[in-house]
Design a protein around this motif. Structure first.
Motif, PDB file in Angstrom:
ATOM      1  N   ALA A  77       0.830  -1.204   0.000  1.00 62.75           N
ATOM      2  CA  ALA A  77       0.000   0.000   0.000  1.00 62.75           C
ATOM      3  C   ALA A  77       0.864   1.253   0.000  1.00 62.75           C
ATOM      4  O   ALA A  77       0.472   2.292  -0.557  1.00 62.75           O
ATOM      5  N   ALA A  78       2.070   1.177   0.637  1.00 60.09           N
ATOM      6  CA  ALA A  78       2.947   2.337   0.676  1.00 60.09           C
ATOM      7  C   ALA A  78       3.662   2.568  -0.639  1.00 60.09           C
ATOM      8  O   ALA A  78       4.232   3.648  -0.849  1.00 60.09           O
ATOM      9  N   GLY A  79       3.662   1.599  -1.562  1.00 57.45           N
ATOM     10  CA  GLY A  79       4.260   1.797  -2.869  1.00 57.45           C
ATOM     11  C   GLY A  79       5.510   0.985  -3.134  1.00 57.45           C
ATOM     12  O   GLY A  79       6.239   1.263  -4.091  1.00 57.45           O
ATOM     13  N   PHE A  80       5.795  -0.058  -2.341  1.00 57.05           N
ATOM     14  CA  PHE A  80       6.969  -0.898  -2.546  1.00 57.05           C
ATOM     15  C   PHE A  80       6.545  -2.210  -3.203  1.00 57.05           C
ATOM     16  O   PHE A  80       5.612  -2.878  -2.739  1.00 57.05           O
ATOM     17  N   ASP A  81       7.247  -2.574  -4.279  1.00 60.58           N
ATOM     18  CA  ASP A  81       6.981  -3.844  -4.968  1.00 60.58           C
ATOM     19  C   ASP A  81       8.129  -4.818  -4.654  1.00 60.58           C
ATOM     20  O   ASP A  81       9.069  -4.967  -5.443  1.00 60.58           O
ATOM     21  N   VAL A  82       8.069  -5.477  -3.505  1.00 56.43           N
ATOM     22  CA  VAL A  82       9.139  -6.359  -3.045  1.00 56.43           C
ATOM     23  C   VAL A  82       8.530  -7.715  -2.695  1.00 56.43           C
ATOM     24  O   VAL A  82       7.501  -7.794  -2.014  1.00 56.43           O
ATOM     25  N   LEU A  83       9.151  -8.769  -3.210  1.00 61.21           N
ATOM     26  CA  LEU A  83       8.682 -10.112  -2.885  1.00 61.21           C
ATOM     27  C   LEU A  83       8.726 -10.321  -1.366  1.00 61.21           C
ATOM     28  O   LEU A  83       9.751 -10.076  -0.738  1.00 61.21           O
ATOM     29  N   SER A  84       7.649 -10.790  -0.773  1.00 63.95           N
ATOM     30  CA  SER A  84       7.558 -10.952   0.680  1.00 63.95           C
ATOM     31  C   SER A  84       8.281 -12.227   1.124  1.00 63.95           C
ATOM     32  O   SER A  84       7.663 -13.261   1.421  1.00 63.95           O
ATOM     33  N   VAL A 108      -4.278 -17.901   1.111  1.00 60.34           N
ATOM     34  CA  VAL A 108      -5.351 -17.559   0.164  1.00 60.34           C
ATOM     35  C   VAL A 108      -5.930 -16.192   0.491  1.00 60.34           C
ATOM     36  O   VAL A 108      -6.165 -15.359  -0.399  1.00 60.34           O
ATOM     37  N   THR A 109      -6.140 -15.950   1.781  1.00 62.82           N
ATOM     38  CA  THR A 109      -6.671 -14.642   2.206  1.00 62.82           C
ATOM     39  C   THR A 109      -5.705 -13.530   1.849  1.00 62.82           C
ATOM     40  O   THR A 109      -6.120 -12.463   1.359  1.00 62.82           O
ATOM     41  N   LEU A 110      -4.414 -13.743   2.080  1.00 62.59           N
ATOM     42  CA  LEU A 110      -3.424 -12.711   1.793  1.00 62.59           C
ATOM     43  C   LEU A 110      -3.359 -12.405   0.298  1.00 62.59           C
ATOM     44  O   LEU A 110      -3.237 -11.230  -0.096  1.00 62.59           O
ATOM     45  N   VAL A 111      -3.412 -13.435  -0.536  1.00 57.73           N
ATOM     46  CA  VAL A 111      -3.393 -13.208  -1.986  1.00 57.73           C
ATOM     47  C   VAL A 111      -4.558 -12.313  -2.398  1.00 57.73           C
ATOM     48  O   VAL A 111      -4.401 -11.350  -3.177  1.00 57.73           O
ATOM     49  N   VAL A 116      -6.688  -6.678  -3.766  1.00 58.90           N
ATOM     50  CA  VAL A 116      -7.589  -5.559  -3.447  1.00 58.90           C
ATOM     51  C   VAL A 116      -6.785  -4.326  -3.077  1.00 58.90           C
ATOM     52  O   VAL A 116      -7.114  -3.201  -3.486  1.00 58.90           O
ATOM     53  N   THR A 117      -5.711  -4.510  -2.301  1.00 58.91           N
ATOM     54  CA  THR A 117      -4.867  -3.380  -1.897  1.00 58.91           C
ATOM     55  C   THR A 117      -4.232  -2.724  -3.108  1.00 58.91           C
ATOM     56  O   THR A 117      -4.168  -1.474  -3.199  1.00 58.91           O
ATOM     57  N   ALA A 118      -3.750  -3.519  -4.042  1.00 62.83           N
ATOM     58  CA  ALA A 118      -3.135  -2.952  -5.252  1.00 62.83           C
ATOM     59  C   ALA A 118      -4.142  -2.159  -6.062  1.00 62.83           C
ATOM     60  O   ALA A 118      -3.828  -1.088  -6.603  1.00 62.83           O
ATOM     61  N   LEU A 119      -5.372  -2.640  -6.162  1.00 55.55           N
ATOM     62  CA  LEU A 119      -6.404  -1.921  -6.910  1.00 55.55           C
ATOM     63  C   LEU A 119      -6.776  -0.602  -6.242  1.00 55.55           C
ATOM     64  O   LEU A 119      -7.085   0.390  -6.919  1.00 55.55           O
ATOM     65  N   LEU A 120      -6.743  -0.576  -4.897  1.00 47.87           N
ATOM     66  CA  LEU A 120      -7.183   0.614  -4.175  1.00 47.87           C
ATOM     67  C   LEU A 120      -6.087   1.662  -4.024  1.00 47.87           C
ATOM     68  O   LEU A 120      -6.370   2.875  -4.051  1.00 47.87           O
ATOM     69  N   PHE A 121      -4.843   1.229  -3.856  1.00 48.08           N
ATOM     70  CA  PHE A 121      -3.787   2.166  -3.482  1.00 48.08           C
ATOM     71  C   PHE A 121      -2.764   2.435  -4.584  1.00 48.08           C
ATOM     72  O   PHE A 121      -1.935   3.344  -4.430  1.00 48.08           O
ATOM     73  N   ARG A 122      -2.774   1.671  -5.654  1.00 53.57           N
ATOM     74  CA  ARG A 122      -1.761   1.858  -6.687  1.00 53.57           C
ATOM     75  C   ARG A 122      -2.373   2.463  -7.934  1.00 53.57           C
ATOM     76  O   ARG A 122      -3.516   2.168  -8.297  1.00 53.57           O
ATOM     77  N   ASP A 123      -1.600   3.308  -8.589  1.00 53.23           N
ATOM     78  CA  ASP A 123      -2.061   3.940  -9.837  1.00 53.23           C
ATOM     79  C   ASP A 123      -1.878   2.981 -11.003  1.00 53.23           C
ATOM     80  O   ASP A 123      -1.136   2.006 -10.929  1.00 53.23           O
ATOM     81  N   GLY A 124      -2.539   3.262 -12.088  1.00 52.35           N
ATOM     82  CA  GLY A 124      -2.405   2.467 -13.295  1.00 52.35           C
ATOM     83  C   GLY A 124      -3.651   1.639 -13.549  1.00 52.35           C
ATOM     84  O   GLY A 124      -4.657   1.713 -12.832  1.00 52.35           O
ATOM     85  N   THR A 125      -3.547   0.816 -14.583  1.00 53.30           N
ATOM     86  CA  THR A 125      -4.687  -0.016 -14.958  1.00 53.30           C
ATOM     87  C   THR A 125      -4.844  -1.180 -13.970  1.00 53.30           C
ATOM     88  O   THR A 125      -3.960  -1.449 -13.164  1.00 53.30           O
ATOM     89  N   LEU A 130      -2.702  -5.738 -10.579  1.00 51.32           N
ATOM     90  CA  LEU A 130      -2.625  -7.162 -10.267  1.00 51.32           C
ATOM     91  C   LEU A 130      -1.198  -7.679 -10.425  1.00 51.32           C
ATOM     92  O   LEU A 130      -0.753  -8.545  -9.668  1.00 51.32           O
ATOM     93  N   THR A 131      -0.471  -7.135 -11.395  1.00 51.41           N
ATOM     94  CA  THR A 131       0.929  -7.522 -11.570  1.00 51.41           C
ATOM     95  C   THR A 131       1.759  -7.108 -10.369  1.00 51.41           C
ATOM     96  O   THR A 131       2.642  -7.854  -9.898  1.00 51.41           O
ATOM     97  N   GLN A 132       1.470  -5.918  -9.845  1.00 50.29           N
ATOM     98  CA  GLN A 132       2.186  -5.451  -8.658  1.00 50.29           C
ATOM     99  C   GLN A 132       1.872  -6.338  -7.446  1.00 50.29           C
ATOM    100  O   GLN A 132       2.743  -6.631  -6.618  1.00 50.29           O
ATOM    101  N   ALA A 133       0.627  -6.780  -7.347  1.00 50.26           N
ATOM    102  CA  ALA A 133       0.254  -7.668  -6.234  1.00 50.26           C
ATOM    103  C   ALA A 133       0.989  -8.997  -6.329  1.00 50.26           C
ATOM    104  O   ALA A 133       1.468  -9.541  -5.328  1.00 50.26           O
ATOM    105  N   ARG A 134       1.100  -9.536  -7.544  1.00 49.19           N
ATOM    106  CA  ARG A 134       1.787 -10.812  -7.723  1.00 49.19           C
ATOM    107  C   ARG A 134       3.281 -10.686  -7.465  1.00 49.19           C
ATOM    108  O   ARG A 134       3.942 -11.658  -7.077  1.00 49.19           O
TER     109      ARG A 134
END
Length: 375
Positions: A77-84, A108-111, A116-125, A130-134
């Motif tokens: 949500a803060a804008g970092f795309d780092v594998l957890s 499953v819940t986290l995925v 949802v977090t990427a759709l709400l807090f990240r810009d772009g299509t 979804l790519t950022q979430a993955r």
């Protein structure tokens, strides 16, 4: 790899891994395009916290799984795309600890929450979100972490089962050998000793009926036969003990003292302190010490009185058996089989034993057995 095998304490290894993962997450995050200001600072703190949480993964795997998952949501949500990586390690630890269903549900819940977090807090299509979430939690890496944890859990279970099987096999073989020795002793000695005992008693009986004086040697043979029969019976009973017969412990000491008085000197039993439950091994050792000490008094002390004292202390059981026999204070005791057996039993429990002549005359046997109260 088990870090403890390398001589490193478990806690030190856990903190080393936690710090390394935190450094990896933070370094990856700041090396990529990331937001500045408050969002950047918040994301950096969450990245670090997620890695450091792994230090508690052995003690609280479910809590660490939750914390690392929330941290992954936070820095996405803060804008970092780092594998957890921290969450993957937490999944591995939770599955290894046996929390498979919980790990699947949480993942499953986290995925879903990450998407949802990427759709709400990240810009772009939507596709970019979804790519950022993955990129924060790859399903392939998640499956690999789950599989690694499950594989190690199964390996540890098989190792524990193999160890338990080895112990049971060794115990069964020991029982079989003990029974074999008992049978051999019974076949080799019981009949001969019984014959000696019966013949000596018959000879004594006939001599007394005729009014003749019974020779001291014949009386000694009669008494030795009785003692040998009793000792052989006790030895065979110990060898045949398969755990189904409750062992004699402290509760049987009053009966032992009462039985001893019928053939030995006057015996006074004193119990001090508030009695409490002791482990079976401690109770059995205490009984054997009192039994052996009284037997030695009957055989060697030529005493008129024996004193048995049992003291219940907060962290130990103290035993003392004294007699007023002929042992002199300046006479060193000869370590026979009985004393050696007592010392071995006490040492095996981490206790202390003292067996020596008393300054006022007679002999004393003192033992202190450490205990953990069972009731």
């Amino acid at each position: 790899m088990d870090i403890r095998r390398l001589g490193v304490p478990a806690w030190a290894g856990d903190w080393t891994i936690a710090v390394a993962v935190a450094a990896l997450l933070l370094g990856t995050g700041v090396s990529q395009a990331h937001p500045g200001g408050g969002a950047g600072l918040f994301g950096s703190v969450v990245l670090t916290a997620g890695g450091l949480a792994l230090a508690a993964r052995r003690r609280a795997p479910v809590l660490v799984l939750t914390v690392t998952g929330l941290c992954a949501v936070g820095y996405l949500a803060a804008g970092f795309d780092v594998l957890s990586v921290a969450y993957l390690v937490a999944v591995y630890a939770a599955v290894r600890a046996g929390h498979r269903a919980l790990a699947v549900t949480a993942s499953v819940t986290l995925v879903l929450v990450l998407h949802v977090t990427a759709l709400l807090f990240r810009d772009g299509t939507g596709r970019e979100a979804l790519t950022q979430a993955r990129s924060v939690l790859e399903v392939a890496w998640l499956i690999a972490a789950f599989a690694a944890g499950e594989a190690l859990r199964q390996a540890e279970r098989r190792a524990e089962e193999a160890e338990r099987t080895r112990e049971e096999t060794a115990r069964r073989r020991a029982d079989e050998e003990r029974l074999h020795i008992a049978r051999e002793l019974h076949d080799a000695l019981t009949h001969q000793i019984s014959v000696i005992k019966v013949q000596s008693e018959v000879a004594v009986h006939i001599a007394r009926r005729r009014g003749e004086q019974v020779p001291e040697t014949l009386l000694a043979i009669q008494e030795a036969g009785r003692e040998a029969t009793q000792e052989l019976r006790a030895t065979l009973g110990a060898l045949r003990d398969d755990g189904t017969i409750p062992p004699r412990t402290l509760d049987a000491v009053p009966e032992l003292v009462k039985r001893f008085q019928t053939t030995g000197p006057k015996t006074i039993l004193t119990i001090e302190g508030r009695p409490y439950g002791v482990p079976v091994t401690v109770g059995r050792t205490a009984y054997r010490i009192v039994q052996e000490a009284l037997t030695n008094i009957a055989r060697h002390a030529d005493a008129t009185t024996a004193f048995v004292r049992i003291e219940y202390r907060p962290a130990s059981l103290a035993l003392r058996v004294d007699d007023d026999g002929e042992a002199a204070a300046d006479t060193a005791p000869t370590p026979g089989i009985g004393l050696l057996g007592m010392r071995e039993r006490v040492t095996a429990l981490g206790g202390r034993l003292c067996a020596e002549p008393r300054s006022e005359g007679g002999f004393t046997v003192q033992a202190e057995l450490p205990v953990e109260q069972t009731s």
